[in-house]
Every structure is written in C-alpha cells, then in structure tokens.
Design a protein around this motif. Structure first.
Motif, PDB file in Angstrom:
ATOM      1  N   UNK A 144      31.810 -45.002 -11.275  1.00  0.00           N
ATOM      2  CA  UNK A 144      32.777 -44.239 -10.631  1.00  0.00           C
ATOM      3  C   UNK A 144      32.214 -43.313  -9.654  1.00  0.00           C
ATOM      4  N   UNK A 145      31.110 -42.447  -9.856  1.00  0.00           N
ATOM      5  CA  UNK A 145      30.757 -41.673  -9.228  1.00  0.00           C
ATOM      6  C   UNK A 145      30.351 -41.989  -7.836  1.00  0.00           C
ATOM      7  N   UNK A 146      30.035 -43.223  -7.412  1.00  0.00           N
ATOM      8  CA  UNK A 146      29.673 -43.892  -6.363  1.00  0.00           C
ATOM      9  C   UNK A 146      30.815 -43.804  -5.242  1.00  0.00           C
ATOM     10  N   UNK A 168      38.022 -47.209  -7.645  1.00  0.00           N
ATOM     11  CA  UNK A 168      37.212 -46.468  -6.901  1.00  0.00           C
ATOM     12  C   UNK A 168      37.289 -47.242  -5.431  1.00  0.00           C
ATOM     13  N   UNK A 169      37.587 -46.101  -4.536  1.00  0.00           N
ATOM     14  CA  UNK A 169      37.441 -46.689  -3.061  1.00  0.00           C
ATOM     15  C   UNK A 169      36.557 -45.892  -2.128  1.00  0.00           C
ATOM     16  N   UNK A 203      35.357 -51.520  -3.079  1.00  0.00           N
ATOM     17  CA  UNK A 203      36.404 -50.797  -4.089  1.00  0.00           C
ATOM     18  C   UNK A 203      35.893 -51.630  -5.364  1.00  0.00           C
ATOM     19  N   UNK A 204      36.038 -50.844  -6.581  1.00  0.00           N
ATOM     20  CA  UNK A 204      35.373 -51.298  -7.926  1.00  0.00           C
ATOM     21  C   UNK A 204      36.741 -50.870  -8.952  1.00  0.00           C
ATOM     22  N   UNK A 205      37.018 -51.670  -9.747  1.00  0.00           N
ATOM     23  CA  UNK A 205      37.985 -51.586 -10.880  1.00  0.00           C
ATOM     24  C   UNK A 205      37.314 -51.188 -12.081  1.00  0.00           C
ATOM     25  N   UNK A 206      37.359 -49.949 -12.710  1.00  0.00           N
ATOM     26  CA  UNK A 206      36.910 -49.482 -14.023  1.00  0.00           C
ATOM     27  C   UNK A 206      37.810 -49.513 -15.214  1.00  0.00           C
ATOM     28  N   UNK A 244      30.490 -44.856   0.852  1.00  0.00           N
ATOM     29  CA  UNK A 244      29.823 -45.011  -0.607  1.00  0.00           C
ATOM     30  C   UNK A 244      28.736 -44.290  -0.960  1.00  0.00           C
ATOM     31  N   UNK A 245      28.690 -43.642  -2.097  1.00  0.00           N
ATOM     32  CA  UNK A 245      27.484 -42.570  -2.230  1.00  0.00           C
ATOM     33  C   UNK A 245      26.262 -43.421  -2.897  1.00  0.00           C
TER      34      UNK A 245
END
Length: 141
Positions: free
Chosen positions: A7-9, A84-85, A99-102, A140-141
């Motif tokens: 999620x931090x990314x 996250x986007x 994007x990612x779903x967590x 994106x980090x």
C-alpha cells in the motif's frame, strides 16, 4: 506487472465495500467486478489531481485504451478492500496508471495497469494533457 506491491507504493487510496451482488456462485467477487472497483478508484484518484479535475469540468476525460489485470487472490463477501492508485508514466496525451487491491490486512489481491488517453468530449478527439504541477508526487513510489 509481476512486481509485488505494498500500500505504501501508491499515492492515493480508497476503500470500497464488497456487495453481495458482486459475487459469483463460488462466493468470490466476480472477475468483471474487479474492473469496476479499479474504475471507481481511478475516478476518485483523478479527482485529486487539480489540473485534471478542473479540465474534466471543461469537457475533457480519459478514455481507457488498454487494461492489464492480474488476479492474485480472491476477494470474498464482507471483506474490506482498499485500492491504491498511482501513475507510472505521464505522456503528452496519455497516462499509464497502476493500481492494486489490498485486504484490510494489506494482502495483495489484484493488480491493474491501464493506459488512459486524454479525450476532448466536444471534438471527440484525443487531446494534450493539461500541465500538472509537481507530477512526480502522483507517480508510483
């Protein structure tokens, strides 16, 4: 797109409730609904970028040109999810989003990479993106 994300990314996060109608006969979220979740999160993300949000009020929008979606683990009914986007790349008239779903426990459920083309709804043609102040913050980090 084989990278594992946390999620931090991501720059932007939103929560979406899993509805009973989102399920398939196996009580998992239906694969097509994942795209709906990602779409809702993309809209919320775009609204946080002042230049894009303002330009949308003047008749511009993104047209989805490409979607690559990787299902990692099933999402179940009553599961809390967070999406996250961020942006991977900003071009002249398009962006590549990631994007990612967590889960609530930060377990990765799915990853989506999209290409969106900035579109003039009046002329019905692609258009140059507005200048975005400090675009690096959205990457994106």
């Amino acid at each position: 797109m084989s990278t594992i994300y946390s999620p931090d990314d991501f720059y932007h996060h939103c929560s979406i409730d899993v509805r009973f109608r989102d399920l398939d006969p196996l009580n998992h979220v239906n694969n097509a609904v994942f795209n709906t979740y990602f779409e809702e999160a993309r809209i919320r993300f775009i609204q946080t970028v002042p230049e894009l949000n303002h330009s949308m009020g003047e008749g511009f929008s993104f047209v989805l040109a490409h979607l690559d979606l990787k299902y990692v683990k099933p999402v179940l009914y009553r599961e809390s999810i967070r999406i996250g986007s961020s942006l991977k790349k900003i071009g002249n008239s398009s962006i590549i989003g990631i994007q990612a779903i967590f889960s609530a426990e930060d377990e990765l459920k799915a990853i989506s990479e999209t290409t969106g083309v900035w579109y003039n709804t009046t002329t019905k043609r692609p258009s140059r993106l507005p200048d975005i102040n400090n675009p690096e913050q959205y990457l994106l980090r």
